[in-house]
Design a protein around this motif. Structure first.
Motif, PDB file in Angstrom:
ATOM      1  N   UNK A  59       1.202  15.120  -8.832  1.00  0.00           N
ATOM      2  CA  UNK A  59      -0.596  15.392 -10.524  1.00  0.00           C
ATOM      3  C   UNK A  59      -0.649  13.207  -9.666  1.00  0.00           C
ATOM      4  N   UNK A  60      -0.825  12.812  -9.160  1.00  0.00           N
ATOM      5  CA  UNK A  60      -0.833  11.352  -9.424  1.00  0.00           C
ATOM      6  C   UNK A  60      -1.884  11.057  -8.558  1.00  0.00           C
ATOM      7  N   UNK A  61      -2.606   9.773  -9.022  1.00  0.00           N
ATOM      8  CA  UNK A  61      -4.242   9.333  -8.684  1.00  0.00           C
ATOM      9  C   UNK A  61      -4.361   8.130  -9.206  1.00  0.00           C
ATOM     10  N   UNK A  62      -4.727   7.598  -7.139  1.00  0.00           N
ATOM     11  CA  UNK A  62      -5.131   5.577  -7.372  1.00  0.00           C
ATOM     12  C   UNK A  62      -5.397   5.645  -8.827  1.00  0.00           C
ATOM     13  N   UNK A  63      -6.126   5.894  -9.631  1.00  0.00           N
ATOM     14  CA  UNK A  63      -6.948   5.837 -10.860  1.00  0.00           C
ATOM     15  C   UNK A  63      -5.804   5.802 -12.130  1.00  0.00           C
ATOM     16  N   UNK A  64      -4.721   6.724 -11.555  1.00  0.00           N
ATOM     17  CA  UNK A  64      -4.145   6.931 -12.712  1.00  0.00           C
ATOM     18  C   UNK A  64      -2.471   5.724 -12.796  1.00  0.00           C
ATOM     19  N   UNK A  65      -2.363   5.441 -11.686  1.00  0.00           N
ATOM     20  CA  UNK A  65      -1.117   4.551 -10.838  1.00  0.00           C
ATOM     21  C   UNK A  65      -1.362   3.783 -10.667  1.00  0.00           C
ATOM     22  N   UNK A  66      -1.894   2.230 -10.769  1.00  0.00           N
ATOM     23  CA  UNK A  66      -1.975   1.193 -10.063  1.00  0.00           C
ATOM     24  C   UNK A  66      -1.489   1.193  -9.340  1.00  0.00           C
ATOM     25  N   UNK A  67       0.149   0.782  -9.161  1.00  0.00           N
ATOM     26  CA  UNK A  67       1.199   1.251  -7.972  1.00  0.00           C
ATOM     27  C   UNK A  67       0.197   1.498  -6.505  1.00  0.00           C
ATOM     28  N   UNK A  68      -0.521   2.589  -6.972  1.00  0.00           N
ATOM     29  CA  UNK A  68      -0.384   3.528  -6.096  1.00  0.00           C
ATOM     30  C   UNK A  68      -1.938   3.235  -5.148  1.00  0.00           C
ATOM     31  N   UNK A  69      -2.463   2.837  -6.331  1.00  0.00           N
ATOM     32  CA  UNK A  69      -4.458   1.402  -5.330  1.00  0.00           C
ATOM     33  C   UNK A  69      -3.231   0.511  -5.173  1.00  0.00           C
ATOM     34  N   UNK A  71      -0.704   0.028  -3.176  1.00  0.00           N
ATOM     35  CA  UNK A  71      -0.171   0.650  -1.658  1.00  0.00           C
ATOM     36  C   UNK A  71      -1.368   1.240  -1.104  1.00  0.00           C
ATOM     37  N   UNK A  72      -2.634   1.790  -1.526  1.00  0.00           N
ATOM     38  CA  UNK A  72      -3.333   1.845  -0.324  1.00  0.00           C
ATOM     39  C   UNK A  72      -4.254   0.882   0.646  1.00  0.00           C
ATOM     40  N   UNK A  73      -3.963  -0.209  -1.137  1.00  0.00           N
ATOM     41  CA  UNK A  73      -4.938  -1.123  -0.236  1.00  0.00           C
ATOM     42  C   UNK A  73      -4.667  -1.967   0.925  1.00  0.00           C
ATOM     43  N   UNK A  74      -3.401  -1.870   0.267  1.00  0.00           N
ATOM     44  CA  UNK A  74      -1.881  -2.724   1.278  1.00  0.00           C
ATOM     45  C   UNK A  74      -2.391  -2.061   2.575  1.00  0.00           C
ATOM     46  N   UNK A  75      -2.428  -0.535   2.925  1.00  0.00           N
ATOM     47  CA  UNK A  75      -2.060   0.019   3.757  1.00  0.00           C
ATOM     48  C   UNK A  75      -3.716   0.157   4.570  1.00  0.00           C
ATOM     49  N   UNK A 102       1.442  -8.151   9.527  1.00  0.00           N
ATOM     50  CA  UNK A 102       1.432  -6.687   9.201  1.00  0.00           C
ATOM     51  C   UNK A 102       2.744  -6.644   9.100  1.00  0.00           C
ATOM     52  N   UNK A 103       3.661  -7.139   9.372  1.00  0.00           N
ATOM     53  CA  UNK A 103       4.804  -7.168   9.081  1.00  0.00           C
ATOM     54  C   UNK A 103       5.578  -7.258   7.093  1.00  0.00           C
ATOM     55  N   UNK A 104       4.505  -8.311   6.976  1.00  0.00           N
ATOM     56  CA  UNK A 104       4.347  -9.334   5.953  1.00  0.00           C
ATOM     57  C   UNK A 104       3.923  -7.851   4.636  1.00  0.00           C
ATOM     58  N   UNK A 105       2.816  -7.372   4.642  1.00  0.00           N
ATOM     59  CA  UNK A 105       2.256  -6.399   4.596  1.00  0.00           C
ATOM     60  C   UNK A 105       2.688  -4.899   4.386  1.00  0.00           C
ATOM     61  N   UNK A 106       3.702  -4.893   5.403  1.00  0.00           N
ATOM     62  CA  UNK A 106       4.372  -3.652   4.893  1.00  0.00           C
ATOM     63  C   UNK A 106       5.673  -3.505   4.532  1.00  0.00           C
ATOM     64  N   UNK A 112       6.032  -2.619  -3.708  1.00  0.00           N
ATOM     65  CA  UNK A 112       4.920  -1.607  -4.447  1.00  0.00           C
ATOM     66  C   UNK A 112       5.904  -0.598  -4.892  1.00  0.00           C
ATOM     67  N   UNK A 113       6.147   0.585  -3.447  1.00  0.00           N
ATOM     68  CA  UNK A 113       6.488   1.808  -3.956  1.00  0.00           C
ATOM     69  C   UNK A 113       7.945   2.120  -4.628  1.00  0.00           C
TER      70      UNK A 113
END
Length: 123
Positions: A59-69, A71-75, A102-106, A112-113
């Motif tokens: 039950x995670x959403x990017x709005x509730x978990x800044x680390x998840x948001x 990761x999405x931006x990083x992706x 790209x390797x550094x962003x990965x 972050x994860x």
């Protein structure tokens, strides 16, 4: 089990991108072959599917978990850099720079994860 599938897919995706990027920069022809172009999509589909399933179960959403948001931006940045790194028409230096970035962003996405901190390595 789902987390192991996700982690395994991450490892396969990274390994494939690393090898394709290195081979592309070296001028290897197999990078443009059918398997090298289609297999990453299969791996990334499993990766995305396992991520979405974990988000749903937890039950995670990017709005509730800044680390998840983060990761999405990083992706999204990783995908854009990866596309540039593997684009044959770009100059070698640009592709090499995009591949290294790209390797550094990965690496940042993984950090972050693991830390659940969107600012890891940035502060």
């Amino acid at each position: 089990m789902l987390k192991l599938v996700h982690q395994g897919s991450v490892a396969l995706s990274f390994g494939g991108f690393f090898a394709r990027g290195l081979a592309s920069l070296a001028g290897a022809r197999w990078v443009r072959g059918r398997v090298a172009r289609t297999l990453p999509h299969a791996v990334d589909t499993v990766l995305l599917g396992s991520a979405l399933a974990m988000l749903w179960l937890l039950h995670l959403t990017p709005a509730a978990a800044p680390w998840l948001a983060a990761k999405i931006v990083g992706l999204l940045l990783y995908i854009a850099l990866g596309m540039a790194a593997l684009r044959p028409g770009l100059p070698w230096r640009w592709r090499a720079a995009a591949w290294l970035a790209a390797l550094a962003v990965f690496g940042w996405i993984v950090a972050v994860a693991l830390s659940k901190n969107p600012w890891v390595g940035l502060s």
